[in-house]
Motif scaffolding. Structure first.
Motif, short mmCIF file in Angstrom:
data_model
loop_
_atom_site.label_atom_id
_atom_site.label_comp_id
_atom_site.label_asym_id
_atom_site.label_seq_id
_atom_site.Cartn_x
_atom_site.Cartn_y
_atom_site.Cartn_z
N THR A 1 -33.03 -47.46 -27.16
CA THR A 1 -32.93 -48.72 -27.89
C THR A 1 -31.92 -48.60 -29.03
O THR A 1 -31.10 -49.51 -29.26
CB THR A 1 -34.30 -49.13 -28.45
OG1 THR A 1 -35.21 -49.33 -27.36
CG2 THR A 1 -34.20 -50.42 -29.26
N PHE A 2 -31.95 -47.49 -29.73
CA PHE A 2 -30.97 -47.25 -30.80
C PHE A 2 -29.55 -47.31 -30.27
O PHE A 2 -28.67 -47.92 -30.88
CB PHE A 2 -31.26 -45.88 -31.43
CG PHE A 2 -30.13 -45.30 -32.22
CD1 PHE A 2 -29.75 -45.84 -33.43
CD2 PHE A 2 -29.43 -44.20 -31.73
CE1 PHE A 2 -28.70 -45.29 -34.16
CE2 PHE A 2 -28.39 -43.64 -32.45
CZ PHE A 2 -28.02 -44.20 -33.66
N LEU A 3 -29.30 -46.69 -29.12
CA LEU A 3 -27.95 -46.69 -28.55
C LEU A 3 -27.51 -48.11 -28.21
O LEU A 3 -26.35 -48.49 -28.46
CB LEU A 3 -27.93 -45.81 -27.29
CG LEU A 3 -28.14 -44.32 -27.51
CD1 LEU A 3 -28.30 -43.60 -26.18
CD2 LEU A 3 -26.99 -43.71 -28.30
N ARG A 4 -28.40 -48.89 -27.63
CA ARG A 4 -28.05 -50.27 -27.27
C ARG A 4 -27.72 -51.08 -28.53
O ARG A 4 -26.70 -51.79 -28.57
CB ARG A 4 -29.21 -50.93 -26.51
CG ARG A 4 -28.97 -52.40 -26.18
CD ARG A 4 -30.13 -53.00 -25.42
NE ARG A 4 -31.37 -52.98 -26.16
CZ ARG A 4 -31.69 -53.86 -27.12
NH1 ARG A 4 -30.82 -54.80 -27.47
NH2 ARG A 4 -32.84 -53.79 -27.74
N LEU A 5 -28.55 -50.97 -29.55
CA LEU A 5 -28.31 -51.72 -30.79
C LEU A 5 -27.01 -51.29 -31.45
O LEU A 5 -26.27 -52.12 -32.00
CB LEU A 5 -29.48 -51.53 -31.75
CG LEU A 5 -30.83 -52.09 -31.29
CD1 LEU A 5 -31.93 -51.69 -32.28
CD2 LEU A 5 -30.78 -53.60 -31.13
N LEU A 6 -26.71 -50.00 -31.39
CA LEU A 6 -25.47 -49.50 -31.99
C LEU A 6 -24.25 -50.06 -31.27
O LEU A 6 -23.29 -50.52 -31.91
CB LEU A 6 -25.47 -47.97 -31.93
CG LEU A 6 -24.29 -47.24 -32.58
CD1 LEU A 6 -24.25 -47.52 -34.07
CD2 LEU A 6 -24.38 -45.74 -32.31
N LEU A 7 -24.28 -50.05 -29.95
CA LEU A 7 -23.14 -50.57 -29.18
C LEU A 7 -22.94 -52.07 -29.35
O LEU A 7 -21.85 -52.58 -29.13
CB LEU A 7 -23.32 -50.25 -27.70
CG LEU A 7 -23.15 -48.78 -27.30
CD1 LEU A 7 -23.59 -48.57 -25.86
CD2 LEU A 7 -21.70 -48.33 -27.48
N GLU A 8 -24.00 -52.78 -29.73
CA GLU A 8 -23.90 -54.23 -29.89
C GLU A 8 -23.45 -54.64 -31.28
O GLU A 8 -23.23 -55.83 -31.53
CB GLU A 8 -25.25 -54.87 -29.56
CG GLU A 8 -25.59 -54.81 -28.07
CD GLU A 8 -26.95 -55.40 -27.74
OE1 GLU A 8 -27.83 -55.37 -28.64
OE2 GLU A 8 -27.13 -55.89 -26.63
N ARG A 9 -23.28 -53.70 -32.19
CA ARG A 9 -22.81 -54.04 -33.53
C ARG A 9 -21.36 -54.53 -33.48
O ARG A 9 -20.53 -53.97 -32.75
CB ARG A 9 -22.90 -52.83 -34.46
CG ARG A 9 -24.29 -52.58 -35.03
CD ARG A 9 -24.21 -51.58 -36.16
NE ARG A 9 -23.32 -52.02 -37.23
CZ ARG A 9 -23.69 -52.79 -38.24
NH1 ARG A 9 -24.93 -53.22 -38.33
NH2 ARG A 9 -22.81 -53.12 -39.18
N PRO A 10 -21.02 -55.56 -34.27
CA PRO A 10 -19.64 -56.09 -34.25
C PRO A 10 -18.58 -55.06 -34.60
O PRO A 10 -17.50 -55.05 -34.00
CB PRO A 10 -19.69 -57.22 -35.30
CG PRO A 10 -21.13 -57.63 -35.34
CD PRO A 10 -21.91 -56.38 -35.11
N ASP A 11 -18.88 -54.15 -35.57
CA ASP A 11 -17.86 -53.17 -35.95
C ASP A 11 -17.63 -52.17 -34.83
O ASP A 11 -16.50 -51.72 -34.59
CB ASP A 11 -18.21 -52.44 -37.25
CG ASP A 11 -19.69 -52.16 -37.40
OD1 ASP A 11 -20.44 -52.29 -36.41
OD2 ASP A 11 -20.11 -51.80 -38.51
N VAL A 12 -18.68 -51.80 -34.10
CA VAL A 12 -18.51 -50.90 -32.96
C VAL A 12 -17.76 -51.61 -31.84
O VAL A 12 -16.86 -51.04 -31.21
CB VAL A 12 -19.87 -50.38 -32.47
CG1 VAL A 12 -19.71 -49.56 -31.19
CG2 VAL A 12 -20.54 -49.53 -33.55
#
Length: 660
Positions: free
Chosen positions: A424-435
């Motif tokens: 879940t952490f990985l998915r949320l990280l990849l969905e961040r606008p800056d990423v």
């Protein structure tokens, strides 16, 4: 040239599985080695032959040079592939292979030794004109010299072990008062992880980006690079997400950094596959500084394979056999974009504590451009004796945004039931606008973690869990207990049927759910009953509530249920005790170990007075230290000593409150 017909893989898990698959394609027989903890592992069954090394502790199995060499001699393997980790960057192991007449699939012992010592590596590449980060680096620096020298380097400063890698023992210090404790911790961690506590200092580059270059060199003097990988998304200096090519570099900088990487390889007469790592200031992308060279295959090598179409393990084997590289630098072309995530057995919402345990069920993703490197399977026991990485999920596409979207979709398809993971952490990280925009640096995760919108378990998920438990009575009640008509849990009675009641909880929420059998209805809390249907087909459930249907993977048993909810694995259990933490629990005078591991240091004496947040002891598991701190002020009563093994949840100390 040397004929190689059988290769022993001195590693385990997904690393060994990945190497075995290439060897099989090349028609080369494979030999697996294993510890007692891995006797039933996938890599053991997949290999043509397998040899037991010893007990679970790595020092008595995978790190035993003599036992690995005995396994090679016993099976007649002409070569050993070290994988990555364990003995992969051990110069003594490479020398022992040569002495035994066994081909080491990697560079020379001399190259490993020079590049394995970050101080000698910096001096070697500086002599070839490769730029390095300003710092204080010489052998034998004492604690006092490091502390005194930090002012000359300039704060913030990075304390680094000269040996090893993977971010272990590295500490960023921003204030002078923090230096003594940070130096002591770095020495302890370096000695524990690498057997060498030599430290040095580097200026800490603000908004740094971690960019590495894949190099290949053969025994005929040919050296090429395969472009760069961006590895800036890190936690505690440990890479989490990697991609190729970097969204930061332009073509001229790519050519310059690639040339510097090749020059680094030439400086030590390198042979094989290696990675040269650079730090690049985010605000000055045309500058780069050499950090270190990893003299082995990297965890993140699949992203390079996907954009070049090359198999790096195949090239390693052929180079070790004496074959020249089949291409030159001008023949290397980068096609599309690839991104990889590392799946770990850890709980991000509990401070990334290691988890592990029994895999109740695993579902791997598939689809265009998706690759999974894994050794996970149902019923596998994931031990805390080794690194917590479980698998790698990689996505390729013609452009970065499409690769990112494919990877998010692949993570949502993935299910690992049995313990917490970082999916879940990985998915949320990849969905961040800056990423998504490629605006990365090594401190990004630490800055944004508290803002990641971890989902709460919805009422719908609680309803689905209760419906599955109702359809499988053994899930809610366990496999034992009374049988016959009096054990029925469907609410049957004379007159109107009563609902079955399920008191369910997750780590953060508890709900009472009622289920009526005929007609099937479900209500969460005091909500109105809603019409429902549930169909179970193997490990998938299809649940329809008020006309809205969903199909998802699940695993269940003895009052526990894991299910996929909107791309996230949710653990629901029947209520037996309060599992979640609250403020009162945090203020408990009893300290318990949050994970199984070894007590590596006790920071206070028995009977000492401590204040709130003062460190009491440190527990090490999966190569990481976790400090336990006082939650109340008072007098310490220790239950353990340094070197003791502790189980998850075991009491390690109590504090007699001042106000008791």
């Amino acid at each position: 040239m040397t004929t190689i017909t059988k290769v022993l893989i001195a590693n385990r898990g997904e690393i060994a599985v990945r190497i075995i698959r290439t060897l099989r394609r090349l028609g080369i027989r494979s030999v697996a080695v294993f510890s007692d903890a891995d006797a039933g592992a996938v890599h053991v069954r997949l290999a043509d032959e397998a040899v037991r090394l010893g007990p679970a502790p790595a020092a008595q199995s995978y790190l035993s040079i003599e036992r690995v060499l005995d396994a090679a001699r016993q099976t007649g393997a002409e070569a050993i592939h070290p994988g990555f980790g364990f003995l992969a960057e051990n110069a003594a192991f490479a020398s022992a292979c040569a002495d035994a007449g066994i081909v080491f699939i990697g560079p020379s012992p001399e190259a490993i030794e020079i590049m394995g010592d970050k101080i000698s590596a910096k001096r070697t590449v500086e002599a070839r004109g490769v730029p390095t980060v300003p710092g204080l680096a010489r052998p034998g620096l004492t604690d006092e010299e490091l502390i005194d020298g930090a002012a000359g380097v300039g704060l913030p400063v990075l304390i680094k072990p000269s040996a090893g890698g993977g971010g272990k023992g590295m500490h960023v210090v921003e204030e002078e008062a923090q230096l003594p404790a940070a130096v002591a911790a770095a020495r302890r961690e370096a000695a524990g992880s690498f057997g060498d506590d030599t430290l040095f200092l580097e200026r800490y580059v603000t908004t740094p980006r971690h960019i590495e270059v894949q190099v290949l060199a053969d025994t005929h003097g040919n050296v090429v690079h395969l472009g760069e990988r961006e590895c800036s998304l890190q936690r505690r200096h440990q890479k989490v997400v990697e991609e190729a090519p970097s969204p930061l570099l332009d073509a001229p900088t790519r050519a310059r950094i690639g040339a510097a990487a090749c020059e680094t390889a030439r400086s030590v007469g390198y042979v094989g596959a290696g990675t040269v790592e650079f730090i690049v200031p985010g605000d000055r992308p045309d500058e780069f500084f050499f950090m270190e060279m990893n003299t082995r295959l990297q965890v993140e090598h699949p992203v390079t394979e996907l954009i070049t179409g090359l198999d790096l393990v195949e090239l390693q084997v052929k180079i070790a056999a004496g074959e020249p590289l089949p291409f030159r630098q001008q023949d290397v072309h980068l096609n599309g974009h690839a991104i990889e995530v590392r799946v770990y057995a850890e709980d991000p919402q509990a401070g990334f504590l290691p988890t592990g345990g029994r895999v109740e069920r695993v579902v791997h993703p598939s689809g265009p451009g998706i690759r999974v490197d894994t050794s996970l399977e149902d019923a596998l026991d994931v031990s805390t004796d080794y690194d917590p990485m479980l698998a790698k999920i990689i996505a390729w596409a013609p452009n970065r945004e499409e690769a990112r979207r494919r990877l998010v979709g692949a993570i949502e398809q993935t299910a690992i039931f049995g313990f917490e993971t970082n999916l879940t952490f990985l998915r949320l990280l990849l969905e961040r606008p800056d990423v998504a925009a490629g605006e990365l640096d090594t401190g990004l995760i630490a800055r944004v973690f508290d803002d990641l919108p971890f989902p709460e378990t919805s009422e719908r998920t609680f309803a689905e869990a209760a419906l599955i438990m109702h359809a499988q009575p053994e899930t809610a009640t366990g496999p034992t207990g009374p049988t016959g008509p009096w054990a029925r849990a469907d609410g049957w009675r004379l007159g109107p049927a009563a609902p079955s009641v399920f008191d369910l909880e997750t780590s953060a929420r508890r709900e009472r759910v009622r289920v009526w059998a005929s007609p099937l209805r479900v209500a969460v809390g005091d909500g109105e009953p809603r019409a429902a249907t549930v169909t179970l087909d193997g490990g998938r459930a299809t649940v329809v509530i008020d006309g809205l249907g969903r199909s998802f993977a699940f695993a269940s048993g003895s009052g526990e249920l894991w299910l996929q909810a909107d791309g996230d694995a949710v653990h629901v259990r029947t209520h037996r005790a309060v599992h979640g933490r609250d403020r009162a629990a945090d203020a408990s005078p009893t300290l318990t170990s949050p994970l199984p591991g070894t007590v590596v240091v006790v920071a206070v004496d028995e009977g000492a007075h401590v204040e709130v947040d003062e460190p009491i002891l440190a527990v090490e598991a999966m190569k990481m230290e976790h400090v336990l701190r006082a939650t109340v002020a008072g007098t310490v009563r220790l239950q353990v000593a340094a070197g003791d093994q502790v189980a998850r949840g075991s009491i390690v100390a109590t504090i007699e409150r001042e106000d008791a």
